[in-house]
Design an enzyme around this catalytic site. Structure first.
Site, PDB file in Angstrom:
ATOM      1  N   GLU A  45       0.936 -29.951  12.809  1.00  0.00           N
ATOM      2  CA  GLU A  45      -0.519 -29.979  12.724  1.00  0.00           C
ATOM      3  C   GLU A  45      -0.908 -30.602  11.312  1.00  0.00           C
ATOM      4  O   GLU A  45      -0.461 -29.802  10.295  1.00  0.00           O
ATOM      5  CB  GLU A  45      -1.082 -28.297  13.038  1.00  0.00           C
ATOM      6  CG  GLU A  45      -2.625 -28.182  13.099  1.00  0.00           C
ATOM      7  CD  GLU A  45      -2.940 -26.967  13.626  1.00  0.00           C
ATOM      8  OE1 GLU A  45      -4.125 -26.872  13.893  1.00  0.00           O
ATOM      9  OE2 GLU A  45      -2.046 -26.050  13.574  1.00  0.00           O
ATOM     10  N   LYS A 114      -9.005 -30.742  18.323  1.00  0.00           N
ATOM     11  CA  LYS A 114      -8.556 -29.517  18.640  1.00  0.00           C
ATOM     12  C   LYS A 114      -9.681 -28.858  19.370  1.00  0.00           C
ATOM     13  O   LYS A 114     -10.799 -28.760  18.776  1.00  0.00           O
ATOM     14  CB  LYS A 114      -8.093 -28.676  17.547  1.00  0.00           C
ATOM     15  CG  LYS A 114      -7.156 -27.285  17.712  1.00  0.00           C
ATOM     16  CD  LYS A 114      -6.818 -26.780  16.463  1.00  0.00           C
ATOM     17  CE  LYS A 114      -5.842 -25.614  16.844  1.00  0.00           C
ATOM     18  NZ  LYS A 114      -5.299 -25.177  15.625  1.00  0.00           N
ATOM     19  N   CYS A 175      -1.388 -25.905  18.556  1.00  0.00           N
ATOM     20  CA  CYS A 175      -1.256 -24.731  17.970  1.00  0.00           C
ATOM     21  C   CYS A 175      -1.769 -23.690  18.904  1.00  0.00           C
ATOM     22  O   CYS A 175      -1.320 -23.260  19.985  1.00  0.00           O
ATOM     23  CB  CYS A 175      -1.512 -24.659  16.693  1.00  0.00           C
ATOM     24  SG  CYS A 175      -0.755 -23.336  15.562  1.00  0.00           S
ATOM     25  N   SER A 364      14.109  -2.245 -12.268  1.00  0.00           N
ATOM     26  CA  SER A 364      13.835  -0.778 -12.738  1.00  0.00           C
ATOM     27  C   SER A 364      15.105   0.079 -12.216  1.00  0.00           C
ATOM     28  O   SER A 364      14.986   1.237 -12.581  1.00  0.00           O
ATOM     29  CB  SER A 364      12.653  -0.203 -11.902  1.00  0.00           C
ATOM     30  OG  SER A 364      12.925  -0.212 -10.428  1.00  0.00           O
TER      31      SER A 364
END
Length: 719
Positions: A45, A114, A175, A364
């Site tokens: 896309e 789209k 999509c 840490s």
């Protein structure tokens, strides 16, 4: 066997606004598809400008440069002998649409906009684009002059139409349209479309791939047909990692699958299909009855056949190699493998595209910074494996960031050796630190090969405390020494914030101290649950350039470390799993050792449940309470559940402001509280929620207590 068609889909590592690089990757994918005999190629896309342009889509330059790139593609030989499905934004009658350009033989056949836009979670397509609402309708689109000069076309069809070749019919789906209840492929298929293309910009999220694959399989299981799914791959310039995994499915069976996590910029997936298989699958009476009454799509005719011809037309010696692709088992990574691969690929893209010389992380001795370091090591391992395979673009990037000269023959085939060149770690101890955490940090650095520095910062902390006492005449004390909660919290926070200041100092100067050029990016190591609860100091080590674990839960991180112990041959990781999570910001006494879960007032497992109910299931305080009464009622009373829910919402609300400065984090979890893109909520609340909490208290007071009084029962179920 009948007519054979070789089709190609791809995953491209596109980059927002990188028109030059995006053009090169598109051209490479088309060339590879043609080399394999494909007559149809589908790309991701918005592949020309990159999917993640965001508000740049509103700029005329983005559309202009997209047309310029398309013109270069069309004036070349790329589209000769192949139908290409290419994505870019198009302005039609002064409206911006997210479109597919269908091209063949230097001509544009159709511009398909789209129709259903993604507009939740990480997606804001309605901010930039307008959906095409005229279903099964088309109009003339007048092309810009730079295209007319190449194609000799003045106008082309624009809208919801399909492509009719000599031997089949192609329909386009974009999509989100696959994820909608009434997907376009159903109506297109009933009108005779046999091949569906889907161009996607779908990001990685833990455990998400299964849903995507099932939708692709289901799309043609009842309907019949060939489904080509293309996806963006890599970091497009933001928090998301697009995970590729291009797919080809036929009649509900996957016949080809691309990689989900890869350092390659271009991956082309092909399959050879017998189109007669689709027609046989559709020979059902019920389907035929529905198809006979289906509404018609406009067909754009192209005098070109996708198939190589009927087998009767071939000589026997030509048939070798024309076998159709067979169904394959879809490969799914475990969540632990996804954590090892997804953030690692994202880190590599970020590092090479930012053109910096490596990463720096304060170790840490706890599990969060440990997970961050192991993900970087996983990145080094992927780079070494790709280099060993001879992937030149990876080798070139590795040489540049390690400062190798242009004529260097250096190849990073040892992950520990490469890690030492680009990864720098530092243990910043204070008088409140333990020997155990210091040793764990040192041993982990040695195991993965990072360049490690060990220091004590007490003099820096003391200087700030002394300055405050000099200015105010008051010296703050820890709670264990008789200080108030305000004093205790301030003394913890100044240690954390000074670590951030030192982290940036070392990130800027460590390469110089090692005789190298450039600087390092600082990595954060706050997990999604700490952000959700607000259990972090604003502008401390959670403040960094990027954070690879910021969207991953503590529960998943612990599972990842357990996996990494064997997968990466790092026995040292066992000691991190056995350690109690602690910030080590308060003095250790005979009766007190600081504990994260004790400080938070809730466990990390509980936080995972709270987070999903709040974000994914959209629960406010009261609905969360009622749900948890059913889920936790066997081991907690309604009053206890009410107390936990109220504490969570109180702490989440009063710490919400910290999310406005949250380090950009790899998005991996659906309940991320990231205010910057994903979780758009206020950051100033009445954190006591008087109306909601009073209702919870009234209901909790009258509900029966069904909890089991057993010490072996009492852990929330993590979903």
């Amino acid at each position: 066997m009948g007519h054979l068609i070789t089709v190609a889909t791809c995953s491209l590592n596109q980059w927002a606004l990188d028109f030059q690089g995006n053009h090169e990757r598109i051209m490479q994918s088309i060339a590879e598809a043609k080399e394999r005999g494909a007559t149809l190629r589908v790309g991701p896309e918005l592949e020309i400008p990159g999917y993640g342009c965001y508000d740049h889509f509103l700029e005329g330059d983005t559309v202009l440069h997209s047309w310029e790139v398309l013109a270069k593609i069309l004036e070349s030989d790329a589209t000769i002998g192949i139908v290409c499905d290419i994505g870019m934004p198009v302005v039609h009658k002064n409206v911006i649409y997210n479109c597919r350009i269908i091209a063949h033989d230097r001509k544009i056949l159709l511009i398909r906009p789209k129709m259903w836009l993604a507009n939740d979670g990480n997606y804001r397509e309605l901010r930039y684009f307008t959906p095409w609402a005229k279903h099964r309708q088309w109009e003339d689109h007048y092309l810009p002059r730079i295209i007319q000069a190449v194609t000799s076309q003045v106008k082309v069809p624009f809208g919801d139409a399909v492509i009719s070749t000599k031997d089949t019919c192609i329909g386009v789906e974009l999509c989100e349209e696959l994820f909608t209840p009434a997907s376009p492929h159903i109506l297109m298929g009933l009108d005779g479309v046999e091949i569906f293309t889907n161009s996607s910009g779908s990001h990685h999220e833990l455990r998400k791939l299964y849903t995507r694959v099932e939708l692709i399989k289901e799309a043609t299981l009842k309907l019949g047909g060939i489904y080509l799914y293309a996806n963006q791959q890599g970091c497009d310039g933001d928090r998301l990692y697009y995970d590729g995994c291009a797919l080809i499915a036929v009649n509900g069976r996957v016949v080809a699958q691309g990689s989900q996590f890869s350092l390659r910029d271009v991956e082309v997936v092909t399959a050879t299909i017998d189109i007669e298989d689709v027609r046989a699958h559709r020979a059902k009476s019920s389907r035929s009855m529905q198809a006979a009454s289906a509404e018609r799509y406009h067909r754009v005719e192209v005098p070109f056949a996708l198939s190589t011809g009927h087998l009767d037309e071939f000589r026997e010696e030509d048939i070798v190699g024309l076998a159709t692709s067979k169904a394959v088992d879809v490969h799914y990574h475990t969540p632990q493998q996804e954590i090892a691969l997804g953030p690692a690929c994202w880190l590599w893209d970020y590092l090479r595209r930012s053109r910096t010389q490596g990463y720096f992380v304060p170790l840490s001795g706890g599990i969060d910074s440990c997970a961050t370091a192991v993900i970087v090591f996983s990145m080094c391992k992927l780079v070494s494996e790709a280099s060993a395979r001879g992937e030149q673009h990876v080798i070139a990037d590795a040489r540049r960031m390690t400062g190798e000269p242009e004529d260097s023959t250096y190849v990073p085939t040892d992950p520990r050796e490469f890690c030492n060149k680009i990864f720098h770690t530092c243990y910043m101890g204070t008088e409140n630190s333990s020997a155990e955490t210091r040793n764990r940090a040192k041993d982990l650095a040695a195991a993965i090969g990072s360049y490690h520095v060990d220091l004590n910062m007490d003099t820096v902390v003391t200087s700030v405390r002394t300055l405050f006492a000099f200015v105010t005449g008051k010296a703050p004390r820890f709670r264990s020494n008789g200080g108030s909660n305000a004093e205790n919290l301030a003394l913890q926070n100044i240690q954390a914030r000074l670590r951030m200041v030192l982290a940036y100092l070392f990130a800027q100067l460590l390469p110089w101290a090692r005789g190298k050029n450039g600087g390092l990016l600082v990595l954060g190591s706050a997990n999604v649950d700490e952000s959700l609860r607000g259990y972090l100091t604003k502008y401390d080590c959670s403040s960094a350039d990027i954070n690879p674990i910021g969207g991953i839960s503590k529960t998943d991180l612990k599972a990842f470390i357990a996996y990494g112990k064997d997968a990466f041959n790092l026995p040292i990781l066992s000691s991190f799993l056995d350690a109690v999570p602690t910030a080590e910001l308060e003095p250790i006494t005979e009766t007190y050792v600081q504990s994260d879960e004790a400080d938070m007032g809730m466990t990390y497992d509980e936080l995972s449940v709270f987070g999903r109910l709040r974000k994914v299931e959209k629960c406010g305080p009261y609905s969360m309470f009622t749900k948890l009464v059913h889920e936790w009622g066997s081991f907690l009373s309604p009053i206890q559940i009410a107390a936990k829910v109220k504490l969570f919402f109180f702490e989440h609300a009063r710490n919400r402001h910290k999310m406005t400065t949250l380090t950009p984090s790899y998005h991996a979890e659906s309940y991320s509280p990231d205010d910057n893109r994903f979780d758009l909520r206020p950051f100033l609340y009445n954190a006591r929620f008087p109306w909601q909490f009073n209702k919870i208290d009234r209901v909790a007071g009258v509900l029966p207590d069904n909890s089991v009084r057993s010490e072996t029962v009492g852990k929330p179920k993590v979903v």
